[in-house]
Scaffold this motif. Structure first.
Motif, mmCIF file in Angstrom:
data_model
loop_
_atom_site.group_PDB
_atom_site.id
_atom_site.type_symbol
_atom_site.label_atom_id
_atom_site.label_comp_id
_atom_site.label_asym_id
_atom_site.label_seq_id
_atom_site.Cartn_x
_atom_site.Cartn_y
_atom_site.Cartn_z
ATOM 1 N N MET A 405 0.808 -1.223 0.000
ATOM 2 C CA MET A 405 0.000 0.000 0.000
ATOM 3 C C MET A 405 0.843 1.276 0.000
ATOM 4 S SD MET A 405 -3.308 -0.943 2.341
ATOM 5 C CE MET A 405 -2.516 -1.992 3.547
ATOM 6 N N LEU A 406 2.050 1.203 0.536
ATOM 7 C CA LEU A 406 2.992 2.316 0.461
ATOM 8 C C LEU A 406 4.305 1.787 -0.089
ATOM 9 C CD1 LEU A 406 2.416 4.186 3.856
ATOM 10 C CD2 LEU A 406 1.541 4.832 1.598
ATOM 11 N N ILE A 407 5.049 2.604 -0.802
ATOM 12 C CA ILE A 407 6.280 2.128 -1.429
ATOM 13 C C ILE A 407 7.341 1.785 -0.397
ATOM 14 C CG2 ILE A 407 7.401 4.386 -1.727
ATOM 15 C CD1 ILE A 407 8.189 3.345 -4.578
ATOM 16 N N ILE A 408 7.229 2.352 0.809
ATOM 17 C CA ILE A 408 8.199 2.058 1.864
ATOM 18 C C ILE A 408 7.770 0.857 2.705
ATOM 19 C CG2 ILE A 408 8.978 4.454 2.034
ATOM 20 C CD1 ILE A 408 7.209 4.675 4.580
ATOM 21 N N SER A 410 7.518 -2.360 1.983
ATOM 22 C CA SER A 410 8.086 -3.675 1.694
ATOM 23 C C SER A 410 9.478 -3.509 1.123
ATOM 24 C CB SER A 410 7.214 -4.449 0.694
ATOM 25 O OG SER A 410 7.228 -3.810 -0.579
ATOM 26 N N ALA A 411 10.274 -4.562 1.237
ATOM 27 C CA ALA A 411 11.622 -4.528 0.672
ATOM 28 C C ALA A 411 11.569 -4.347 -0.841
ATOM 29 C CB ALA A 411 12.359 -5.819 1.028
ATOM 30 N N ALA A 412 10.567 -4.955 -1.480
ATOM 31 C CA ALA A 412 10.414 -4.811 -2.929
ATOM 32 C C ALA A 412 10.158 -3.360 -3.307
ATOM 33 C CB ALA A 412 9.272 -5.701 -3.420
ATOM 34 N N GLY A 413 9.301 -2.692 -2.536
ATOM 35 C CA GLY A 413 9.007 -1.287 -2.812
ATOM 36 C C GLY A 413 10.207 -0.388 -2.615
ATOM 37 N N VAL A 414 10.965 -0.637 -1.559
ATOM 38 C CA VAL A 414 12.155 0.167 -1.289
ATOM 39 C C VAL A 414 13.186 0.001 -2.403
ATOM 40 C CG1 VAL A 414 14.101 0.478 0.296
ATOM 41 C CG2 VAL A 414 11.799 0.159 1.201
ATOM 42 N N VAL A 415 13.312 -1.226 -2.919
ATOM 43 C CA VAL A 415 14.249 -1.480 -4.019
ATOM 44 C C VAL A 415 13.844 -0.700 -5.263
ATOM 45 C CG1 VAL A 415 14.923 -3.241 -5.702
ATOM 46 C CG2 VAL A 415 15.135 -3.695 -3.268
ATOM 47 N N VAL A 416 12.548 -0.725 -5.599
ATOM 48 C CA VAL A 416 12.062 0.030 -6.763
ATOM 49 C C VAL A 416 12.246 1.526 -6.545
ATOM 50 C CG1 VAL A 416 9.959 0.695 -8.010
ATOM 51 C CG2 VAL A 416 10.468 -1.717 -7.606
ATOM 52 N N MET A 417 12.028 1.970 -5.339
ATOM 53 C CA MET A 417 12.220 3.380 -5.002
ATOM 54 C C MET A 417 13.676 3.787 -5.243
ATOM 55 S SD MET A 417 11.179 5.167 -1.377
ATOM 56 C CE MET A 417 10.878 6.931 -1.253
ATOM 57 N N GLY A 418 14.601 2.889 -4.896
ATOM 58 C CA GLY A 418 16.017 3.177 -5.081
ATOM 59 C C GLY A 418 16.472 3.048 -6.520
ATOM 60 N N SER A 423 9.022 8.379 -6.586
ATOM 61 C CA SER A 423 8.818 9.197 -5.394
ATOM 62 C C SER A 423 7.689 8.637 -4.535
ATOM 63 C CB SER A 423 8.503 10.644 -5.773
ATOM 64 O OG SER A 423 7.226 10.737 -6.383
ATOM 65 N N PHE A 424 7.767 8.898 -3.248
ATOM 66 C CA PHE A 424 6.743 8.456 -2.302
ATOM 67 C C PHE A 424 5.384 9.051 -2.674
ATOM 68 C CE2 PHE A 424 4.268 8.995 1.579
ATOM 69 C CZ PHE A 424 4.349 7.735 2.154
ATOM 70 N N GLY A 425 5.369 10.344 -3.021
ATOM 71 C CA GLY A 425 4.124 11.022 -3.376
ATOM 72 C C GLY A 425 3.484 10.461 -4.627
ATOM 73 N N TRP A 426 4.303 10.172 -5.654
ATOM 74 C CA TRP A 426 3.767 9.627 -6.913
ATOM 75 C C TRP A 426 3.133 8.264 -6.661
ATOM 76 C CZ3 TRP A 426 4.037 5.363 -9.988
ATOM 77 C CH2 TRP A 426 3.567 5.489 -11.294
ATOM 78 N N TYR A 427 3.785 7.438 -5.839
ATOM 79 C CA TYR A 427 3.253 6.119 -5.541
ATOM 80 C C TYR A 427 1.918 6.235 -4.803
ATOM 81 C CZ TYR A 427 3.327 1.143 -4.256
ATOM 82 O OH TYR A 427 3.019 -0.195 -4.117
ATOM 83 N N CYS A 428 1.866 7.137 -3.807
ATOM 84 C CA CYS A 428 0.620 7.331 -3.046
ATOM 85 C C CYS A 428 -0.520 7.770 -3.959
ATOM 86 C CB CYS A 428 0.837 8.365 -1.948
ATOM 87 S SG CYS A 428 1.872 7.796 -0.586
ATOM 88 N N LYS A 429 -0.213 8.668 -4.877
ATOM 89 C CA LYS A 429 -1.232 9.237 -5.752
ATOM 90 C C LYS A 429 -1.726 8.237 -6.798
ATOM 91 C CE LYS A 429 -1.958 13.052 -9.029
ATOM 92 N NZ LYS A 429 -1.327 14.225 -9.700
#
Length: 457
Positions: A405-408, A410-418, A423-429
């Protein structure tokens, strides 16, 4: 101890802002909690008459017992991570990814999501995400187009890891401790996990039209190990390492059910077989420079031991809270204030999108014991907490899928973020509501399945 844990938890959650690796925080937290506990253990272990007996019990029994449980999980992870790195170093994953040739956006999204879903069940969601994002970079040149695909991969990877005993760290933890079994996870969580992936992909695909605008035509091996061994062995040898590696991981649940030995024994067996194979393989390739040979002794230097140390620290920190009786008090509070196991698990799933799901699941395992057959016979309400009970099965689903539900979360989300700078905002939106809809739909199906379908069998 509660104050220290909350401060440590906050530092782990704000890892990127503080510029301090979460493994360092977890190790420090572990040491501090056990120090505070043993200093004041007399007030908890009231059955002992003097402080020396208390110290002896804590150091000789409690720490050793919990360290043994944690080590069982860590050795499994180290073996599995080494096998996955070995496959990647020899270009094994490119055998799968090179088959993807479509340029149509909708078709490509569904294809990548389905591959990710099933691949993460066999490997793990973190490794699968890295492999699929590396593939995306070869398929889609425009980073703005790539963001949506990458985020759908996060959802598919987390969903796929939730129904498999080896697909996510949290399911591994539950499986190793006997809270759930392969026979319980697969039939009960496959459909809810599939629903949690299909709904977001279906909605996202409705907004995709036409073909991808840019594409890199040459698809080679670009994993995260950066070895050149893939170019120095034959395609047949690549396939042998791929199938032996995946076979070793798939064989672990079978090995456990046959021998009743802990899963890390099975994964070490598979790693040993692969080690023998690669040693003989390179022994017959004297023309290859030694520096280019991806032997397992070299692969081990690429395994992410920082992650292993994080798990060691956080799991042992949670064990200290359990020994101090704090988690028992928390479980009593939840039972009295919430009561419903489904609601408790859904709340844990939502929390896992904000904070790391590993300590959440570890805390849940510390709060509730696995009920034995005798316990259930004397108190039928404890059936939810028996091995493969609804609490543990639903916890595996909620903690694994909820992190999407948020990019932060899960480990998978953090990897994609890196890797992709999403951005956190783009993912939320753009993604959070999709992930939430899938999470809730799968959760509702699970509840209906347990209430109306499971009793029939």
């Amino acid at each position: 101890m509660i104050f220290l844990f909350l401060v440590g938890y906050a530092c782990i959650a704000m890892e990127h802002s503080l510029k301090v690796n979460k493994a360092a925080t977890a190790l420090l937290l572990c040491a501090l909690l056990w120090t505070v506990y043993i200093t004041n253990a007399d007030s908890v272990l009231t059955q002992f008459s003097n402080h020396e007996d208390v110290v002896s019990y804590v150091t000789g029994n409690q720490i050793i017992e919990h360290l043994g449980d944690v080590a069982s999980t860590l050795f499994f992870l180290m073996g599995a991570m080494t096998i996955v790195e070995l496959i990647d170093a020899h270009g094994g994953f490119s055998i799968i990814t090179n088959k993807i040739t479509t340029k149509e956006k909708k078709k490509l999204l569904w294809l990548l999501a389905i591959i990710t879903f099933f691949m993460s069940a066999i490997l793990d969601n973190l490794t699968t995400t890295i492999v699929m994002v590396m593939l995306l970079r070869k398929l889609i040149g425009n980073y703005k187009e790539r963001w949506l695909f990458a985020c759908i991969i996060v959802i598919a990877a987390n969903s796929g890891g939730a129904f498999s005993p080896i697909g996510d760290v949290t399911t591994i933890m539950l499986w190793v401790k006997g809270n759930v079994s392969t026979e319980g996870l697969l039939p009960n969580l496959f459909v809810p996990s599939l629903i949690s992936m299909v709904i977001p992909v279906f909605v996202a695909s409705r907004f995709l039209k036409g073909e991808i605008s840019e594409r890199v035509n040459v698809i080679g091996n670009e994993g995260f190990s950066h070895f050149s061994a893939a170019d120095l062995i034959t395609p047949g040898e690549q396939k042998a390492i791929l199938f032996m590696g995946i076979g070793a991981l798939v064989f672990v649940p079978i090995f456990k059910s046959i021998t009743h030995l802990p899963p890390f024994i099975g994964v070490l067996l598979g790693l040993g077989v692969l080690w023998f194979y690669t040693e003989f393989l390179y022994h017959n390739k004297k023309h290859i420079p030694e520096s280019s040979k991806a032997r397992i002794s070299v692969i081990l230097t690429r395994v992410d031991f920082t992650t292993i140390l994080f798990f060691l620290g956080i799991l042992m920190a949670v064990s200290a809270l359990q020994c101090a009786g704090i988690l028992g008090q928390l479980s009593k509070f939840l039972d009295e204030s919430v009561g419903n196991v489904y609601v408790i698990d859904v709340i844990i799933g939502i929390l896992s999108s904000i904070v790391d799901n590993v300590p959440l699941v570890a805390g849940s395992m510390g709060m509730y014991d696995v009920a034995s057959a005798a316990d259930v016979a004397s108190n039928p309400a404890l059936a939810a907490y028996a091995s493969d009970g609804v609490f543990w099965l639903f916890l595996a689903y909620c903690a694994g899928v909820g992190g999407s539900m948020l990019i932060i979360g899960s480990a998978a989300g953090v990897v994609v973020m890196g890797l992709e700078k999403v951005s956190f905002g783009w993912y939320c939106k753009n993604i959070s509501l999709l992930a939430l809809s899938g999470y809730l739909a799968g959760a509702i199906f699970f509840v209906l399945q347990e209430v109306f379908i499971r009793p029939l069998f």
